[in-house]
Motif scaffolding. Structure first.
Motif, PDB file in Angstrom:
ATOM      1  N   GLY A  20       0.799  -1.231   0.000  1.00 43.26           N
ATOM      2  CA  GLY A  20       0.000   0.000   0.000  1.00 43.26           C
ATOM      3  C   GLY A  20       0.823   1.269   0.000  1.00 43.26           C
ATOM      4  O   GLY A  20       0.278   2.371   0.035  1.00 43.26           O
ATOM      5  N   ASP A  21       2.157   1.113  -0.019  1.00 38.80           N
ATOM      6  CA  ASP A  21       3.046   2.276   0.011  1.00 38.80           C
ATOM      7  C   ASP A  21       3.831   2.365  -1.301  1.00 38.80           C
ATOM      8  O   ASP A  21       4.869   1.699  -1.461  1.00 38.80           O
ATOM      9  N   PRO A  22       3.325   3.177  -2.266  1.00 40.44           N
ATOM     10  CA  PRO A  22       3.976   3.253  -3.585  1.00 40.44           C
ATOM     11  C   PRO A  22       5.457   3.634  -3.517  1.00 40.44           C
ATOM     12  O   PRO A  22       6.275   3.064  -4.231  1.00 40.44           O
ATOM     13  N   GLN A  23       5.820   4.556  -2.621  1.00 41.53           N
ATOM     14  CA  GLN A  23       7.211   4.989  -2.541  1.00 41.53           C
ATOM     15  C   GLN A  23       8.113   3.833  -2.136  1.00 41.53           C
ATOM     16  O   GLN A  23       9.228   3.693  -2.644  1.00 41.53           O
ATOM     17  N   SER A  24       7.630   2.981  -1.251  1.00 47.35           N
ATOM     18  CA  SER A  24       8.480   1.855  -0.810  1.00 47.35           C
ATOM     19  C   SER A  24       8.599   0.815  -1.922  1.00 47.35           C
ATOM     20  O   SER A  24       9.636   0.152  -2.042  1.00 47.35           O
ATOM     21  N   VAL A  25       7.562   0.695  -2.772  1.00 46.99           N
ATOM     22  CA  VAL A  25       7.650  -0.214  -3.925  1.00 46.99           C
ATOM     23  C   VAL A  25       8.704   0.317  -4.893  1.00 46.99           C
ATOM     24  O   VAL A  25       9.575  -0.417  -5.372  1.00 46.99           O
ATOM     25  N   ILE A  26       8.678   1.626  -5.148  1.00 46.50           N
ATOM     26  CA  ILE A  26       9.644   2.274  -6.048  1.00 46.50           C
ATOM     27  C   ILE A  26      11.069   2.090  -5.510  1.00 46.50           C
ATOM     28  O   ILE A  26      11.979   1.667  -6.226  1.00 46.50           O
ATOM     29  N   SER A  27      11.262   2.395  -4.225  1.00 45.42           N
ATOM     30  CA  SER A  27      12.608   2.294  -3.614  1.00 45.42           C
ATOM     31  C   SER A  27      13.118   0.851  -3.621  1.00 45.42           C
ATOM     32  O   SER A  27      14.300   0.602  -3.857  1.00 45.42           O
ATOM     33  N   THR A  28      12.221  -0.098  -3.370  1.00 49.36           N
ATOM     34  CA  THR A  28      12.622  -1.514  -3.371  1.00 49.36           C
ATOM     35  C   THR A  28      13.093  -1.956  -4.749  1.00 49.36           C
ATOM     36  O   THR A  28      14.116  -2.630  -4.897  1.00 49.36           O
ATOM     37  N   ILE A  29      12.365  -1.545  -5.790  1.00 52.05           N
ATOM     38  CA  ILE A  29      12.751  -1.913  -7.171  1.00 52.05           C
ATOM     39  C   ILE A  29      14.091  -1.270  -7.525  1.00 52.05           C
ATOM     40  O   ILE A  29      14.989  -1.936  -8.064  1.00 52.05           O
ATOM     41  N   ASP A  30      14.272   0.006  -7.154  1.00 46.78           N
ATOM     42  CA  ASP A  30      15.544   0.684  -7.459  1.00 46.78           C
ATOM     43  C   ASP A  30      16.701  -0.007  -6.742  1.00 46.78           C
ATOM     44  O   ASP A  30      17.765  -0.242  -7.335  1.00 46.78           O
ATOM     45  N   TYR A  95       4.894 -10.231 -18.578  1.00 45.59           N
ATOM     46  CA  TYR A  95       5.233  -8.938 -17.950  1.00 45.59           C
ATOM     47  C   TYR A  95       3.966  -8.324 -17.348  1.00 45.59           C
ATOM     48  O   TYR A  95       3.976  -7.812 -16.228  1.00 45.59           O
ATOM     49  N   ALA A  96       2.851  -8.416 -18.099  1.00 43.64           N
ATOM     50  CA  ALA A  96       1.584  -7.827 -17.620  1.00 43.64           C
ATOM     51  C   ALA A  96       1.164  -8.466 -16.302  1.00 43.64           C
ATOM     52  O   ALA A  96       0.715  -7.772 -15.378  1.00 43.64           O
ATOM     53  N   ALA A  97       1.345  -9.777 -16.182  1.00 44.83           N
ATOM     54  CA  ALA A  97       0.952 -10.496 -14.955  1.00 44.83           C
ATOM     55  C   ALA A  97       1.776 -10.005 -13.760  1.00 44.83           C
ATOM     56  O   ALA A  97       1.244  -9.791 -12.667  1.00 44.83           O
ATOM     57  N   VAL A  98       3.066  -9.785 -13.981  1.00 41.56           N
ATOM     58  CA  VAL A  98       3.932  -9.265 -12.908  1.00 41.56           C
ATOM     59  C   VAL A  98       3.530  -7.824 -12.577  1.00 41.56           C
ATOM     60  O   VAL A  98       3.353  -7.460 -11.414  1.00 41.56           O
ATOM     61  N   ALA A  99       3.315  -7.036 -13.613  1.00 46.52           N
ATOM     62  CA  ALA A  99       2.964  -5.620 -13.399  1.00 46.52           C
ATOM     63  C   ALA A  99       1.669  -5.492 -12.608  1.00 46.52           C
ATOM     64  O   ALA A  99       1.572  -4.665 -11.686  1.00 46.52           O
ATOM     65  N   ARG A 100       0.677  -6.320 -12.919  1.00 51.66           N
ATOM     66  CA  ARG A 100      -0.599  -6.252 -12.190  1.00 51.66           C
ATOM     67  C   ARG A 100      -0.381  -6.468 -10.696  1.00 51.66           C
ATOM     68  O   ARG A 100      -0.980  -5.790  -9.854  1.00 51.66           O
ATOM     69  N   GLN A 101       0.525  -7.424 -10.370  1.00 58.34           N
ATOM     70  CA  GLN A 101       0.771  -7.728  -8.952  1.00 58.34           C
ATOM     71  C   GLN A 101       1.547  -6.604  -8.267  1.00 58.34           C
ATOM     72  O   GLN A 101       1.297  -6.281  -7.110  1.00 58.34           O
ATOM     73  N   ILE A 102       2.469  -5.982  -8.994  1.00 54.52           N
ATOM     74  CA  ILE A 102       3.230  -4.866  -8.414  1.00 54.52           C
ATOM     75  C   ILE A 102       2.328  -3.648  -8.230  1.00 54.52           C
ATOM     76  O   ILE A 102       2.377  -2.962  -7.205  1.00 54.52           O
ATOM     77  N   ILE A 103       1.446  -3.425  -9.200  1.00 51.29           N
ATOM     78  CA  ILE A 103       0.493  -2.312  -9.111  1.00 51.29           C
ATOM     79  C   ILE A 103      -0.452  -2.528  -7.934  1.00 51.29           C
ATOM     80  O   ILE A 103      -0.696  -1.623  -7.128  1.00 51.29           O
ATOM     81  N   GLU A 104      -0.928  -3.763  -7.793  1.00 49.90           N
ATOM     82  CA  GLU A 104      -1.848  -4.069  -6.677  1.00 49.90           C
ATOM     83  C   GLU A 104      -1.125  -3.933  -5.338  1.00 49.90           C
ATOM     84  O   GLU A 104      -1.650  -3.368  -4.388  1.00 49.90           O
ATOM     85  N   TYR A 105       0.126  -4.373  -5.296  1.00 49.43           N
ATOM     86  CA  TYR A 105       0.892  -4.286  -4.043  1.00 49.43           C
ATOM     87  C   TYR A 105       1.045  -2.827  -3.612  1.00 49.43           C
ATOM     88  O   TYR A 105       1.020  -2.524  -2.422  1.00 49.43           O
ATOM     89  N   SER A 106       1.173  -1.944  -4.619  1.00 56.28           N
ATOM     90  CA  SER A 106       1.369  -0.505  -4.321  1.00 56.28           C
ATOM     91  C   SER A 106       0.066   0.144  -3.860  1.00 56.28           C
ATOM     92  O   SER A 106       0.073   1.241  -3.306  1.00 56.28           O
ATOM     93  N   GLY A 107      -1.081  -0.519  -4.155  1.00 51.84           N
ATOM     94  CA  GLY A 107      -2.376   0.026  -3.749  1.00 51.84           C
ATOM     95  C   GLY A 107      -2.957   1.034  -4.724  1.00 51.84           C
ATOM     96  O   GLY A 107      -3.949   1.705  -4.426  1.00 51.84           O
TER      97      GLY A 107
END
Ligand SMILES: O=C(NC/C=C/[C@H]1O[C@@H](n2ccc(=O)cc2)[C@H](O)[C@@H]1O)c1cc([N+](=O)[O-])cc(O)c1O
Ligand SMILES: [Mg+2]
Length: 214
Positions: A20-30, A95-107
């Motif tokens: 639910g925290d988009p910034q932490s998803v971004i930082s984790t990927i970086d 890729y779409a399947a992974v992206a959907r899960q990352i998008i959902e994780y970010s909220g």
């Protein structure tokens, strides 16, 4: 069989980011891409330029060409005003399947509409699928030889209006020479280059911001 890079990137997000925290998803990927495995996300340096353009435009309608794992999708959507949607086009179902899960994780799933298919097929359907008249903002980050045909298609489908902003990744590396030549020489665009570096490296790359003049 061995997992794919997008699957390993997703696993890192599920393991390390705060749901639910988009910034932490971004930082984790970086962090993952800098310290474990490079991946073709726009990254933190060019991402800051992307952020500033999205905030400046504050688009009501936005289109992303090339979702990949959803990194820039999350970057853009986290800055959109309430009630606005980002449409993102992805060709590769894995890729779409992974992206959907990352998008959902970010909220941010309520601000994003991921459509699977080829940009050349989907762009002409934007009006009928989404009732979109024109796009205020387009982020180009898909196959580099599709940038030019796709903005010509956006023009033909009348999906650009006076003042629409196009922001293109990788205009230096891997490079999109035909696209650059077009937007820099066409009287229908006012173009500006934002010098930066290829994600997670010291190699030069940059973003080209082009305003459609109508
Ligand atoms: O090749 C690059 N990007 C191509 C991206 C392509 C993405 O766009 C999708 N798509 C979606 C819709 C379509 O119609 C077609 C493809 C593809 O399925 C893929 O998910 C690239 C390469 C480097 N690099 O250093 O090598 C760095 C970058 O930042 C890059 O963006
Ligand atoms: Mg890119």
């Amino acid at each position: 069989t061995r997992s794919t890079r997008p699957q390993r990137l997703l696993r890192a997000v599920q393991k390390k980011a705060i749901k639910g925290d988009p910034q932490s998803v971004i930082s984790t990927i970086d962090y993952f891409c800098r310290h474990s495995e490079w991946a073709m996300n726009v990254g933190d340096e060019k991402g800051a330029i992307l952020d500033s353009v999205v905030c400046e435009v504050s688009p009501s309608t936005a289109l992303e060409l090339g979702t990949y794992c959803g990194y820039s999708t999350v970057r853009i959507a986290r800055l959109l005003p309430p009630g606005t949607k980002l449409i993102t086009l992805e060709f590769n179902p894995d890729y779409a399947a992974v992206a959907r899960q990352i998008i959902e994780y970010s909220g941010l799933q309520d601000k994003i509409c991921l459509v699977e298919g080829a940009s050349g097929d989907l762009i002409p359907k934007m009006q009928e699928l989404f009732g979109i008249k024109t796009f205020d903002f387009v982020f180009l980050d898909h196959w580099k030889d599709r940038y030019l045909p796709d903005i010509k298609l956006l023009e033909e489908c009348q999906l650009l209006r006076k003042g629409s902003i196009l922001l293109a990744d990788n205009v230096i590396c891997p490079g999109t020479p035909d696209y650059l030549e077009y937007v820099r020489n066409s009287p229908r665009y006012e173009s500006k280059y934002f010098k930066s570096h290829l994600e997670y490296t010291k190699v030069e790359d940059g973003l080209e911001k082009s305003v459609f003049l109508g």
